[in-house]
Design an enzyme around this catalytic site. Structure first.
Site, PDB file in Angstrom:
ATOM      1  N   ALA A  60     -16.101  41.343  14.174  1.00 42.76           N
ATOM      2  CA  ALA A  60     -17.567  41.003  14.353  1.00 42.76           C
ATOM      3  C   ALA A  60     -17.594  39.688  13.828  1.00 42.76           C
ATOM      4  O   ALA A  60     -17.018  39.123  12.683  1.00 42.76           O
ATOM      5  CB  ALA A  60     -18.332  41.936  13.431  1.00 42.76           C
ATOM      6  N   ASP A  61     -18.514  38.735  14.202  1.00 38.42           N
ATOM      7  CA  ASP A  61     -19.052  37.534  13.518  1.00 38.42           C
ATOM      8  C   ASP A  61     -20.599  37.244  13.985  1.00 38.42           C
ATOM      9  O   ASP A  61     -20.927  37.598  15.253  1.00 38.42           O
ATOM     10  CB  ASP A  61     -18.226  36.566  14.473  1.00 38.42           C
ATOM     11  CG  ASP A  61     -18.428  35.166  13.698  1.00 38.42           C
ATOM     12  OD1 ASP A  61     -18.103  34.924  12.667  1.00 38.42           O
ATOM     13  OD2 ASP A  61     -19.247  34.082  14.057  1.00 38.42           O
TER      14      ASP A  61
END
Length: 195
Positions: free
Chosen positions: A71-72
């Site tokens: 995730a970012d």
């Protein structure tokens, strides 16, 4: 099937833990610098995939059956990517820009199943409206140090929540991991809760 979170973010870990999703952490370290001309949406999608794939390399030869979650998250205002502040002065500048305006929080999610490399990806977008914040309030907030390691220089789940009268979209996305979207992607790869 084990879930591996490719992140050292305590906020992402807390979201999964509070949702009752068991996981292990495999923190990755990749260059998060935006590519010139890259949109926020493209950047978070690219970085989420890079984190998941880096974790797969770290897991390496064990090749146990698992799903890796990369995730970012970033903040976008007027088409500009607003990452984490460099220092207190940068945090003040970011918060001044967000004051009284609506911006977008985007989180890229990439889930990778091992073995086999089946994958699913998504980008979640939430609109966040800040009320007007005066200079004194900004200075006091920055002095708490809470904004210094957060995209956009704030934590909706912390002290900054008092400045945010409205969000459109997933609250958990603004914290850093859109829970319902992640759950759907995991289910799409065949993950089922034990039990």
């Amino acid at each position: 099937m084990e879930i591996i979170l490719a992140s050292s973010s305590p906020r992402r870990a807390e979201i999964l833990r509070e949702a009752g999703i068991a996981f292990q952490i495999c923190a990755t370290h990749i260059d998060e610098t935006p590519i010139p001309g890259e949109t926020a949406r493209a950047m978070v999608a690219r970085l989420a995939e890079a984190k998941a794939r880096a974790a797969a390399v770290q897991i390496g030869a064990s090749m146990r059956e698992c799903i890796i979650v990369g995730a970012d998250t970033t903040v976008e205002l007027d088409g500009e990517i607003i990452g984490k502040p460099r220092d207190s002065a940068d945090a003040r500048e970011m918060l001044s820009r967000l004051s009284g305006r609506t911006h977008h929080v985007l989180t890229g999610i990439f889930v990778l199943q091992l073995p086999g490399n089946a994958a699913r990806a998504a980008v979640e977008n939430s609109a966040v409206t800040f009320g007007p914040i005066g200079e004194e309030e900004i200075d006091a907030y920055v002095a708490t140090a809470e904004p210094l390691d957060k995209a956009g220089a704030y934590a909706i789940q912390g002290l900054a929540g008092r400045y945010i009268p409205r969000i459109e979209g997933c609250y958990f996305n603004v914290v850093g991991l859109p829970l319902a979207r992640v759950y759907g992607l995991l289910r799409g790869l065949g993950w089922r809760e034990l039990g």
